[in-house]
Enzyme design. Structure first.
Site, PDB file in Angstrom:
ATOM      1  N   SER A 136       2.968  -4.268  10.800  1.00  0.00           N
ATOM      2  CA  SER A 136       1.527  -4.060  10.572  1.00  0.00           C
ATOM      3  C   SER A 136       0.771  -4.170  11.906  1.00  0.00           C
ATOM      4  O   SER A 136       0.585  -3.185  12.622  1.00  0.00           O
ATOM      5  CB  SER A 136       1.017  -5.087   9.554  1.00  0.00           C
ATOM      6  OG  SER A 136       1.243  -6.417  10.024  1.00  0.00           O
ATOM      7  N   ARG A 137       0.363  -5.384  12.232  1.00  0.00           N
ATOM      8  CA  ARG A 137      -0.248  -5.675  13.525  1.00  0.00           C
ATOM      9  C   ARG A 137       0.271  -7.035  13.991  1.00  0.00           C
ATOM     10  O   ARG A 137       0.419  -7.965  13.181  1.00  0.00           O
ATOM     11  CB  ARG A 137      -1.782  -5.734  13.412  1.00  0.00           C
ATOM     12  CG  ARG A 137      -2.445  -4.357  13.245  1.00  0.00           C
ATOM     13  CD  ARG A 137      -2.470  -3.584  14.539  1.00  0.00           C
ATOM     14  NE  ARG A 137      -3.220  -2.324  14.433  1.00  0.00           N
ATOM     15  CZ  ARG A 137      -2.664  -1.166  14.086  1.00  0.00           C
ATOM     16  NH1 ARG A 137      -1.380  -1.105  13.767  1.00  0.00           N
ATOM     17  NH2 ARG A 137      -3.397  -0.063  14.035  1.00  0.00           N
ATOM     18  N   HIS A 155       6.233  -0.494  18.914  1.00  0.00           N
ATOM     19  CA  HIS A 155       5.172   0.061  18.070  1.00  0.00           C
ATOM     20  C   HIS A 155       5.364   1.560  17.881  1.00  0.00           C
ATOM     21  O   HIS A 155       4.511   2.382  18.245  1.00  0.00           O
ATOM     22  CB  HIS A 155       3.789  -0.236  18.661  1.00  0.00           C
ATOM     23  CG  HIS A 155       2.710  -0.212  17.631  1.00  0.00           C
ATOM     24  ND1 HIS A 155       1.558  -0.966  17.698  1.00  0.00           N
ATOM     25  CD2 HIS A 155       2.612   0.488  16.481  1.00  0.00           C
ATOM     26  CE1 HIS A 155       0.792  -0.718  16.647  1.00  0.00           C
ATOM     27  NE2 HIS A 155       1.409   0.166  15.899  1.00  0.00           N
ATOM     28  N   GLY A 201       0.860  -1.197   0.000  1.00  0.00           N
ATOM     29  CA  GLY A 201       0.000   0.000   0.000  1.00  0.00           C
ATOM     30  C   GLY A 201       0.885   1.232   0.000  1.00  0.00           C
ATOM     31  O   GLY A 201       2.030   1.172  -0.462  1.00  0.00           O
ATOM     32  N   GLU A 246       0.652  -7.410  22.808  1.00  0.00           N
ATOM     33  CA  GLU A 246       1.295  -6.091  22.789  1.00  0.00           C
ATOM     34  C   GLU A 246       0.683  -5.261  23.932  1.00  0.00           C
ATOM     35  O   GLU A 246      -0.541  -5.165  23.988  1.00  0.00           O
ATOM     36  CB  GLU A 246       1.038  -5.416  21.442  1.00  0.00           C
ATOM     37  CG  GLU A 246       1.800  -4.125  21.240  1.00  0.00           C
ATOM     38  CD  GLU A 246       1.681  -3.602  19.801  1.00  0.00           C
ATOM     39  OE1 GLU A 246       1.299  -2.444  19.668  1.00  0.00           O
ATOM     40  OE2 GLU A 246       1.944  -4.365  18.854  1.00  0.00           O
TER      41      GLU A 246
HETATM   42  C1  8YV Z   1       0.145   3.800  16.049  1.00  0.00           C
HETATM   43  C2  8YV Z   1      -0.441   2.625  13.992  1.00  0.00           C
HETATM   44  O1  8YV Z   1      -0.321   2.696  16.608  1.00  0.00           O
HETATM   45  O2  8YV Z   1      -1.424   4.230  12.621  1.00  0.00           O
HETATM   46  C3  8YV Z   1      -1.472   3.053  13.043  1.00  0.00           C
HETATM   47  O3  8YV Z   1      -2.323   2.196  12.715  1.00  0.00           O
HETATM   48  O4  8YV Z   1      -0.349   1.477  14.305  1.00  0.00           O
HETATM   49  C4  8YV Z   1       0.528   3.583  14.591  1.00  0.00           C
HETATM   50  O5  8YV Z   1       0.544   4.744  13.911  1.00  0.00           O
HETATM   51  C5  8YV Z   1      -0.944   4.777  16.208  1.00  0.00           C
HETATM   52  O6  8YV Z   1      -0.639   5.869  15.491  1.00  0.00           O
HETATM   53  C6  8YV Z   1      -1.103   5.118  17.710  1.00  0.00           C
HETATM   54  O7  8YV Z   1      -1.637   6.393  17.863  1.00  0.00           O
END
Ligand code: 8YV
Length: 320
Positions: free
Chosen positions: A231-232, A280, A151, A261
């Site tokens: 990502s996650r 993260h 992406g 996490e």
């Molecule tokens: C941070 C993210 O977790 O944007 C996301 O999906 O995972 C990261 O940028 C998020 O911004 C926490 O505020």
């Protein structure tokens, strides 16, 4: 009378000042995430919800406790914590913050790959303990980088990788029409696993992607492979990753996201020598987090004014 909004955590001074100028803000300042039952109470008379991260689960149960809610905004691009269909069913537009965090997240993602391949963090670890010790890594130049999830962030990572002389392959659910400008080659998922020297995961967490990387996938990778997840965490089966690293079925992992996490301090992953974990911090720069917070506030204020959200995930209920 200013509309009441609930803010679920820390934000930044300038976006917060803008929010307070237009809204009556009920602000959860911690510690930790706001308790769900308290959030339900706060939402009873709230017209807006501003979520500051993906930790707050927004589902039909929560929305049923918020009869006056007209808009939800979240600071972040990922929104696996938001039941968008439930928001749409209630006629509530939801806005996230794409675009503004692409470069920062790509920097961090490529940065942990670079650190893993050149053992930068290991070298600093030796020096800070008084040992001037050479650590050997491996070249990025000439290696094949496989991006799973090409992406905006994936494309930005590909540009960085190309500048380092890497060849790019990628897999998406659908092939990008314009991948030629990246010199990237579209391959099957299995092809990516087998061909890539380095694999970077950048897909959103969904029921389809949850647990996508398990034993079978790690077994398909080269034993010299570097694996990066930005990502996650739940896209990866943590136990399978641990086993792959423990038995050197892959060479190294660099993670900016984990499952669970936060990662507990005694987690087995942290006992391995071939891993780098960051907490993260993909979008965690002053500039980017301020931009994200401002876009989230702008989404929220637009919704409260019944105007189109600048970044709406469910345009069928956006105030066009
Ligand atoms: C941070 C993210 O977790 O944007 C996301 O999906 O995972 C990261 O940028 C998020 O911004 C926490 O505020």
């Amino acid at each position: 009378m200013k509309p009441k909004v609930v803010l679920t955590g820390k934000t930044w001074p300038i976006p917060f000042a803008k929010l307070q100028e237009h809204c009556d803000v009920q602000h959860w300042e911690g510690p930790g995430p706001i308790p769900r039952e308290l959030l339900k109470v706060w939402l009873e008379d709230a017209e807006g919800l501003l979520s500051v991260n993906h930790g707050t689960k927004v589902d039909e149960d929560l929305l049923d406790a918020a009869p006056k809610l007209r808009v939800i905004a979240q600071s972040g691009v990922g929104y696996d914590n938001i039941d968008v269909a439930a928001c749409t069913k209630k006629g509530i537009p939801f806005g996230n913050t794409p675009g503004v965090l692409v470069e920062a997240t790509a920097d961090l993602t490529f940065g942990i790959l670079l650190s893993a391949m050149r053992r930068i963090h290991e070298g600093w670890g030796w020096v800070r303990t008084g040992q001037w010790r050479e650590v050997m890594g491996t070249d990025l130049y000439g290696k094949t980088l496989g991006i799973y999830g090409m992406g905006d962030i994936g494309s930005a990572v590909a540009k960085r990788a190309q500048a380092s002389g890497m060849q790019i392959i990628y897999h998406n659910r659908t092939r990008k029409q314009d991948d030629g400008h990246l010199g990237a080659r579209y391959v099957s998922f299995d092809g990516l696993l087998e061909e890539a020297d380095c694999i970077i995961v950048l897909v959103p967490l969904s029921e389809q992607s949850r647990g996508m990387f398990g034993k079978e996938q790690f077994d398909r990778m080269k034993s010299t492979a570097y694996f990066v997840n930005a990502s996650r965490g739940p896209v990866v089966q943590t136990e399978a990753l641990y086993d792959a690293l423990k038995h050197n079925n892959i060479a190294y992992a660099a993670l900016d996201v984990t499952d669970p996490e936060p990662l507990p301090g005694d987690h087995p992953l942290l006992g391995l020598s071939n891993i780098l974990v960051t907490p993260h911090i993909g979008s965690a720069t002053y500039e980017t987090r301020n931009s994200m917070a401002m876009l989230a506030v702008d989404n929220l204020l637009a919704g409260l004014a019944k105007k189109a959200l600048p970044a709406c995930v469910n345009p069928s209920v956006n105030y066009i």
